[in-house]
Design an enzyme around this catalytic site. Structure first.
Site, PDB file in Angstrom:
ATOM      1  N   HIS A 147       0.951   9.866   0.444  1.00  0.00           N
ATOM      2  CA  HIS A 147       2.211  10.584   0.724  1.00  0.00           C
ATOM      3  C   HIS A 147       2.430  11.698  -0.315  1.00  0.00           C
ATOM      4  O   HIS A 147       3.324  11.606  -1.176  1.00  0.00           O
ATOM      5  CB  HIS A 147       3.345   9.567   0.686  1.00  0.00           C
ATOM      6  CG  HIS A 147       4.581   9.967   1.414  1.00  0.00           C
ATOM      7  ND1 HIS A 147       5.299  11.103   1.119  1.00  0.00           N
ATOM      8  CD2 HIS A 147       5.230   9.369   2.437  1.00  0.00           C
ATOM      9  CE1 HIS A 147       6.351  11.165   1.930  1.00  0.00           C
ATOM     10  NE2 HIS A 147       6.340  10.134   2.732  1.00  0.00           N
ATOM     11  N   GLU A 251       0.655  15.023   4.051  1.00  0.00           N
ATOM     12  CA  GLU A 251       0.211  13.651   3.806  1.00  0.00           C
ATOM     13  C   GLU A 251      -0.990  13.294   4.683  1.00  0.00           C
ATOM     14  O   GLU A 251      -0.844  13.085   5.876  1.00  0.00           O
ATOM     15  CB  GLU A 251       1.366  12.695   4.118  1.00  0.00           C
ATOM     16  CG  GLU A 251       2.709  13.130   3.550  1.00  0.00           C
ATOM     17  CD  GLU A 251       3.903  12.490   4.267  1.00  0.00           C
ATOM     18  OE1 GLU A 251       3.753  11.420   4.876  1.00  0.00           O
ATOM     19  OE2 GLU A 251       4.994  13.073   4.224  1.00  0.00           O
TER      20      GLU A 251
HETATM   21  C1  BG6 Z   1       7.305  10.463   5.927  1.00  0.00           C
HETATM   22  C2  BG6 Z   1       7.766   9.958   7.272  1.00  0.00           C
HETATM   23  O1  BG6 Z   1       5.944  10.195   5.768  1.00  0.00           O
HETATM   24  O2  BG6 Z   1       8.023   9.787   4.899  1.00  0.00           O
HETATM   25  C3  BG6 Z   1       9.270  10.148   7.395  1.00  0.00           C
HETATM   26  O3  BG6 Z   1       7.085  10.623   8.312  1.00  0.00           O
HETATM   27  C4  BG6 Z   1       9.998   9.502   6.228  1.00  0.00           C
HETATM   28  O4  BG6 Z   1       9.724   9.611   8.625  1.00  0.00           O
HETATM   29  C5  BG6 Z   1       9.408  10.036   4.932  1.00  0.00           C
HETATM   30  O5  BG6 Z   1      11.378   9.820   6.311  1.00  0.00           O
HETATM   31  C6  BG6 Z   1      10.037   9.413   3.682  1.00  0.00           C
HETATM   32  O6  BG6 Z   1      10.039   8.034   3.774  1.00  0.00           O
HETATM   33  P1  BG6 Z   1      10.737   7.156   2.686  1.00  0.00           P
HETATM   34  O7  BG6 Z   1      10.621   5.727   3.139  1.00  0.00           O
HETATM   35  O8  BG6 Z   1      10.013   7.399   1.388  1.00  0.00           O
HETATM   36  O9  BG6 Z   1      12.173   7.617   2.598  1.00  0.00           O
END
Ligand code: BG6
Length: 280
Positions: A147, A251
């Site tokens: 991510h 990502e």
């Molecule tokens: C992204 C998703 O990878 O991560 C989104 O596609 C999500 O839907 C984002 O909102 C952040 O996720 P989190 O759980 O870290 O708030």
């Protein structure tokens, strides 16, 4: 343990990478003092919540999960540091973290696994390798993703290449599928798209310091592009109201369909980031 003791830093020449034991989350990649990754000023470092920024590791599930926490447990579990080397002479610094199943993970997801995360730092170049081994006797399915949060000076001037002509799932539009027609994708709204069957390279233009960063990936067929934009940013407690202007998540992952690993089988996915337009 204090925040400092939780973090290890590897160095190579004028570059450094810092990794937090919580989630083996990379929290910094600096080239000549310039920070290339985004971490929110409101990120929470309590060894419980996922760190808002850097490179959280998503495993064994991308997105909401009926069995456990959103994006899986890897990013909210403490990993074990196996090795850490800063080595001027061979031109490469390295850190290796592992995560294996515990009583706690088996309560959520009853499988035996060993995930090895290798972080390699070279001049202007930084690689993360994620290896998942099925160390049990039962086959399992999972989704996974790195991510990556890029720091950008102005989201209105940042673009991503390598998405034209591809189908994507638009998560802000009832997960409908559309086709991307732009060569250089710019972000102007709440953006949460899973691009499928992406090529192995994207270039993010106008990343930190105005530089272009090349992402080369292996065995990660999908690329998620995410920016919460104004309203969603305001609703996130660990993200500043204005910070959507200074970040972009690109990502690489295997998320639109699950991977299956039979007993003893190993998956490996990689992301290689390089700054391609500077003398840094
Ligand atoms: C992204 C998703 O990878 O991560 C989104 O596609 C999500 O839907 C984002 O909102 C952040 O996720 P989190 O759980 O870290 O708030």
């Amino acid at each position: 343990m204090s925040r400092e003791e939780d973090i290890i830093t590897i160095r190579q020449g004028n570059s450094s990478v810092s990794i937090h034991h919580h989630g083996a989350t990379v929290t910094s990649w600096k080239c000549d003092g310039l920070e290339m990754l985004f971490v929110s000023k409101d990120a929470i470092f309590n060894n419980k919540k996922a760190i808002r920024g850097g490179i959280p590791v998503v495993f064994p599930n991308f997105g909401p999960w009926e069995l456990g926490p959103q994006h899986g447990f890897a990013r909210i579990t403490r990993w074990t540091l196996k090795e850490s080397v800063s080595n001027e002479s061979c031109g490469e610094a390295k850190a290796v973290f592992t995560l294996t199943d515990t009583e706690e993970t088996r309560k959520i997801w009853n499988y035996n696994f060993c995930v090895t995360y290798t972080i390699l730092l070279r001049n202007k170049e930084f690689e993360t390798r994620l290896q998942v081994e099925n160390s049990g006797s039962d086959e399992f399915e999972f989704t996974t993703l790195l991510h990556t949060y890029f720091s950008v000076p102005d989201i209105n001037k940042t673009t991503i290449s390598g998405l034209q002509g591809l189908q994507f799932i638009d998560k802000v539009c009832e997960s409908q599928k559309f086709t991307e027609d732009r060569d250089q994708v710019a972000i102007k709204e709440n953006y949460d798209r899973v691009y499928m069957s992406t090529p192995n390279m994207h270039v993010i233009k106008n990343a930190a310091g105005g530089h272009s960063v090349r992402m080369v990936k292996e065995n990660f067929p999908d690329t998620v592009v995410w920016n919460p934009w104004i309203d969603k940013a305001k609703g996130m407690s660990d993200f500043g109201d204005e910070e959507y202007l200074n970040m972009l998540c690109v990502e690489p992952g295997h998320v639109s369909s699950p991977l299956t690993l039979t007993s003893g089988a190993v998956f490996e996915g990689k992301q290689l980031l390089s700054i391609i337009d500077s003398n840094l």
